[in-house]
Design a protein around this motif. Structure first.
Motif, PDB file in Angstrom:
ATOM      1  N   THR A  12      14.973   2.613 -10.323  1.00 32.32           N
ATOM      2  CA  THR A  12      14.840   1.611 -11.378  1.00 32.32           C
ATOM      3  C   THR A  12      13.879   1.289 -11.989  1.00 32.32           C
ATOM      4  O   THR A  12      13.654   0.514 -13.224  1.00 32.32           O
ATOM      5  CB  THR A  12      15.615   0.436 -10.759  1.00 32.32           C
ATOM      6  N   LEU A  13      12.608   1.625 -11.632  1.00 33.13           N
ATOM      7  CA  LEU A  13      11.222   1.708 -12.011  1.00 33.13           C
ATOM      8  C   LEU A  13      10.351   2.666 -11.751  1.00 33.13           C
ATOM      9  O   LEU A  13       9.668   2.640 -10.783  1.00 33.13           O
ATOM     10  CB  LEU A  13      10.643   0.323 -11.557  1.00 33.13           C
ATOM     11  N   PRO A  14      10.867   3.724 -12.498  1.00 31.73           N
ATOM     12  CA  PRO A  14      10.208   4.993 -11.880  1.00 31.73           C
ATOM     13  C   PRO A  14       8.592   5.279 -12.038  1.00 31.73           C
ATOM     14  O   PRO A  14       8.394   6.256 -13.065  1.00 31.73           O
ATOM     15  CB  PRO A  14      10.912   6.043 -12.587  1.00 31.73           C
ATOM     16  N   ILE A  15       7.891   4.823 -11.375  1.00 31.26           N
ATOM     17  CA  ILE A  15       6.424   4.785 -11.562  1.00 31.26           C
ATOM     18  C   ILE A  15       5.951   5.005 -10.019  1.00 31.26           C
ATOM     19  O   ILE A  15       6.563   4.594  -9.247  1.00 31.26           O
ATOM     20  CB  ILE A  15       5.548   3.592 -12.259  1.00 31.26           C
ATOM     21  N   TYR A  16       4.819   5.464  -9.918  1.00 36.81           N
ATOM     22  CA  TYR A  16       4.016   5.600  -8.553  1.00 36.81           C
ATOM     23  C   TYR A  16       3.958   4.202  -7.664  1.00 36.81           C
ATOM     24  O   TYR A  16       3.746   3.071  -8.559  1.00 36.81           O
ATOM     25  CB  TYR A  16       2.594   6.139  -8.778  1.00 36.81           C
ATOM     26  N   PRO A  17       4.427   4.506  -6.771  1.00 39.40           N
ATOM     27  CA  PRO A  17       4.471   5.370  -5.725  1.00 39.40           C
ATOM     28  C   PRO A  17       5.863   6.050  -5.383  1.00 39.40           C
ATOM     29  O   PRO A  17       6.205   6.310  -4.424  1.00 39.40           O
ATOM     30  CB  PRO A  17       3.863   4.795  -4.285  1.00 39.40           C
ATOM     31  N   TYR A  18       6.699   5.555  -6.215  1.00 37.82           N
ATOM     32  CA  TYR A  18       8.124   6.087  -6.466  1.00 37.82           C
ATOM     33  C   TYR A  18       8.860   5.843  -5.173  1.00 37.82           C
ATOM     34  O   TYR A  18       9.100   4.624  -4.842  1.00 37.82           O
ATOM     35  CB  TYR A  18       8.019   7.676  -6.600  1.00 37.82           C
ATOM     36  N   GLY A  19       9.304   6.531  -4.365  1.00 39.11           N
ATOM     37  CA  GLY A  19      10.135   6.432  -3.144  1.00 39.11           C
ATOM     38  C   GLY A  19       9.438   6.003  -1.761  1.00 39.11           C
ATOM     39  O   GLY A  19      10.249   5.715  -0.826  1.00 39.11           O
ATOM     40  N   GLU A  20       8.104   5.533  -1.689  1.00 37.33           N
ATOM     41  CA  GLU A  20       7.493   5.206  -0.580  1.00 37.33           C
ATOM     42  C   GLU A  20       6.711   4.277  -0.998  1.00 37.33           C
ATOM     43  O   GLU A  20       5.540   4.710  -1.625  1.00 37.33           O
ATOM     44  CB  GLU A  20       6.734   6.493   0.139  1.00 37.33           C
ATOM     45  N   ARG A  21       6.745   2.852  -0.549  1.00 35.02           N
ATOM     46  CA  ARG A  21       6.009   1.844  -0.861  1.00 35.02           C
ATOM     47  C   ARG A  21       5.291   1.365   0.615  1.00 35.02           C
ATOM     48  O   ARG A  21       6.195   0.785   1.351  1.00 35.02           O
ATOM     49  CB  ARG A  21       6.718   0.886  -1.793  1.00 35.02           C
ATOM     50  N   ARG A  22       4.003   1.276   0.461  1.00 36.87           N
ATOM     51  CA  ARG A  22       3.396   0.887   1.734  1.00 36.87           C
ATOM     52  C   ARG A  22       3.164  -0.970   1.469  1.00 36.87           C
ATOM     53  O   ARG A  22       3.040  -1.293   0.348  1.00 36.87           O
ATOM     54  CB  ARG A  22       1.942   1.246   2.146  1.00 36.87           C
ATOM     55  N   THR A  23       3.065  -1.827   2.361  1.00 33.20           N
ATOM     56  CA  THR A  23       3.112  -3.146   2.300  1.00 33.20           C
ATOM     57  C   THR A  23       1.916  -3.621   3.095  1.00 33.20           C
ATOM     58  O   THR A  23       2.056  -3.218   4.436  1.00 33.20           O
ATOM     59  CB  THR A  23       4.353  -3.914   2.625  1.00 33.20           C
ATOM     60  N   MET A  24       1.028  -4.494   2.701  1.00 34.25           N
ATOM     61  CA  MET A  24       0.079  -4.915   3.504  1.00 34.25           C
ATOM     62  C   MET A  24       0.042  -6.638   3.557  1.00 34.25           C
ATOM     63  O   MET A  24      -0.064  -7.121   2.300  1.00 34.25           O
ATOM     64  CB  MET A  24      -1.354  -4.452   3.020  1.00 34.25           C
ATOM     65  N   ARG A  25       0.050  -7.021   4.502  1.00 33.33           N
ATOM     66  CA  ARG A  25       0.256  -8.581   4.621  1.00 33.33           C
ATOM     67  C   ARG A  25      -1.131  -9.119   5.023  1.00 33.33           C
ATOM     68  O   ARG A  25      -1.871  -8.639   5.917  1.00 33.33           O
ATOM     69  CB  ARG A  25       1.162  -9.027   5.659  1.00 33.33           C
ATOM     70  N   THR A  26      -1.621 -10.139   4.311  1.00 35.74           N
ATOM     71  CA  THR A  26      -3.057 -10.990   4.658  1.00 35.74           C
ATOM     72  C   THR A  26      -2.596 -12.485   4.519  1.00 35.74           C
ATOM     73  O   THR A  26      -1.879 -12.879   3.668  1.00 35.74           O
ATOM     74  CB  THR A  26      -3.818 -10.550   3.512  1.00 35.74           C
ATOM     75  N   GLU A  27      -3.298 -12.985   5.637  1.00 36.19           N
ATOM     76  CA  GLU A  27      -3.246 -14.325   5.765  1.00 36.19           C
ATOM     77  C   GLU A  27      -4.384 -15.160   4.938  1.00 36.19           C
ATOM     78  O   GLU A  27      -5.609 -14.915   5.215  1.00 36.19           O
ATOM     79  CB  GLU A  27      -3.266 -14.878   7.173  1.00 36.19           C
ATOM     80  N   VAL A  28      -3.741 -15.940   3.842  1.00 33.54           N
ATOM     81  CA  VAL A  28      -4.831 -16.271   3.022  1.00 33.54           C
ATOM     82  C   VAL A  28      -5.272 -17.750   3.639  1.00 33.54           C
ATOM     83  O   VAL A  28      -6.506 -18.125   3.260  1.00 33.54           O
ATOM     84  CB  VAL A  28      -4.113 -16.363   1.547  1.00 33.54           C
TER      85      VAL A  28
END
Length: 400
Positions: free
Chosen positions: A25-41
């Motif tokens: 639906t939005l074919p841009i990098y990183p395509y089919g694998e997306r890492r997520t990083m959570r940060t407490e602000v």
């Protein structure tokens, strides 16, 4: 099971957690694998969830912000891809602070934000979805329910926050919809009173001198752009990570800065044959970029010690179509007593005052001096696009 087998199993599990099957639906990098990083602000109050996106290894962070509500529950601003990893990181907050109660789409034109709202709403079926007014889609302007948003719990943000169930925690200001011709632009700024935090989508950014942590998780893109030619090896050093990041920032802001010369395709193809590796990841050795000696100084000038910036594309193609309504929105936001800004891209949080926020939009005022951090040579391509689209009557002309 051997150590290697355990490591392989763990790697597969992590890959599955980061899998995003709706990448098309939005074919841009990183395509089919997306890492997520959570940060407490803000301790026990505000968290950011960072992923990355980009084209041709020009990758930047895209950010979701989660705020704990005073009465319990969570408020989500500008959702990112709800991968299993992302959902788990949110679920850990839910166990402590309560369910996700509200999901906000604060823009009408940012596809990289809009595309994740419907799947995020499905992942948290108890949450209400609130969207900026005047939503539209292309090529057909479809109802929100046809775009996947739940019909029975999707609402349009009213002009005043007191008419929303989260008005006791937030105030917000809606930028009047800017009609560009083929499309529209708008943004909703949210002010969290308790933490004195301003939430923005695309209007303001600040460039960090060090690559954001989420970008450094998989540093290949940084190293790709740190080279001078195809034959240079990919070498992971701190200096190369910085070098690649600074060049990515110039790419992102200017598309083709004046300190970048693009080689012709015959020369690019010939040089690709000398690349130490020719894989899909490095585009089979293709590297058409020739950076001039002044490129590092140009990044330093652009960054300006981390000052607040309005991206050149917004300055030259969008906000100058409605300077008065934009400045009215800016003045309303500048009345709030915030001390930091969390934007959806680049650095966050950024310590900032209302006066600094207001100053970033001085380019819209006729008495403002030229912004020397945005040289005319660097925005030349954007101005050419502006003139051409205006001449073709694809977009409306800029207003004085």
């Amino acid at each position: 099971m051997t150590v290697d087998e355990r490591a392989h199993t763990l790697t597969q599990a992590r890959s599955a957690d980061r899998s995003w099957r709706w990448w098309w639906t939005l074919p841009i990098y990183p395509y089919g694998e997306r890492r997520t990083m959570r940060t407490e602000v803000v301790p026990d109050t505000i968290w950011t969830f960072d992923q990355v996106q980009g084209i041709f290894h020009v990758i930047v962070p895209i950010r979701m912000t989660v705020v704990r509500l005073e009465g319990g529950g969570l408020f989500v601003y500008a959702p990112v891809a709800p991968t299993a990893e992302c959902r788990q990181l949110v679920a850990e907050l839910v166990l402590i602070h309560g369910d996700v109660k509200y999901i906000v789409l604060p823009t009408i034109s940012g596809l990289e934000h809009k595309v994740f709202v419907a799947p995020f709403a499905r992942a948290f079926p108890q949450a209400q979805v609130w969207v900026a007014p005047d939503q539209w889609s292309f090529p057909l302007n479809l109802p929100l329910s046809w775009l996947g948003l739940p019909r029975d719990r999707t609402y349009v943000l009213p002009p005043d926050s007191i008419h929303t169930p989260f008005g006791d925690c937030f105030d917000y200001a809606i930028l009047d919809t800017i009609d560009l011709g083929p499309g529209q632009f708008a943004e909703v700024a949210f002010w969290h009173r308790q933490s004195r935090t301003l939430l923005l989508t695309d209007s303001i950014v600040s460039l960090p001198i060090v690559p954001p942590s989420i970008v450094q998780v998989a540093p290949y893109s940084l190293l790709f752009h740190a080279r001078e030619r195809s034959s240079d090896p990919i070498v992971d050093t701190y200096g190369n990570r910085l070098k690649g990041w600074h060049r990515i920032c110039l790419f992102t802001f200017y598309f083709q800065p004046s300190v970048l010369k693009v080689r012709n395709w015959r020369q690019t193809w010939r040089e690709s044959l000398t690349a130490p590796e020719r894989t899909r990841e490095n585009y089979f050795g293709l590297y058409p970029f020739d950076w001039q000696s002044q490129w590092q100084q140009r990044f330093t000038d652009l960054r300006g010690d981390g000052k607040l910036l309005v991206a050149p594309i917004l300055q030259t193609l969008i906000l100058n179509r409605a300077p008065q309504s934009t400045l009215a929105w800016v003045d309303r936001v500048a009345q709030w007593d915030f001390g930091q800004i969390i934007s959806c891209h680049f650095d966050a949080p950024v310590a900032a005052t209302p006066a600094q926020f207001r100053a970033a939009f001085d380019f819209l005022t006729p008495e403002a001096p030229p912004d020397l951090s945005l040289p005319a040579a660097d925005v030349q391509l954007l101005r050419q696009i502006d003139r051409q689209l205006t001449w073709w009557r694809i977009i409306y002309p800029a207003q004085k």
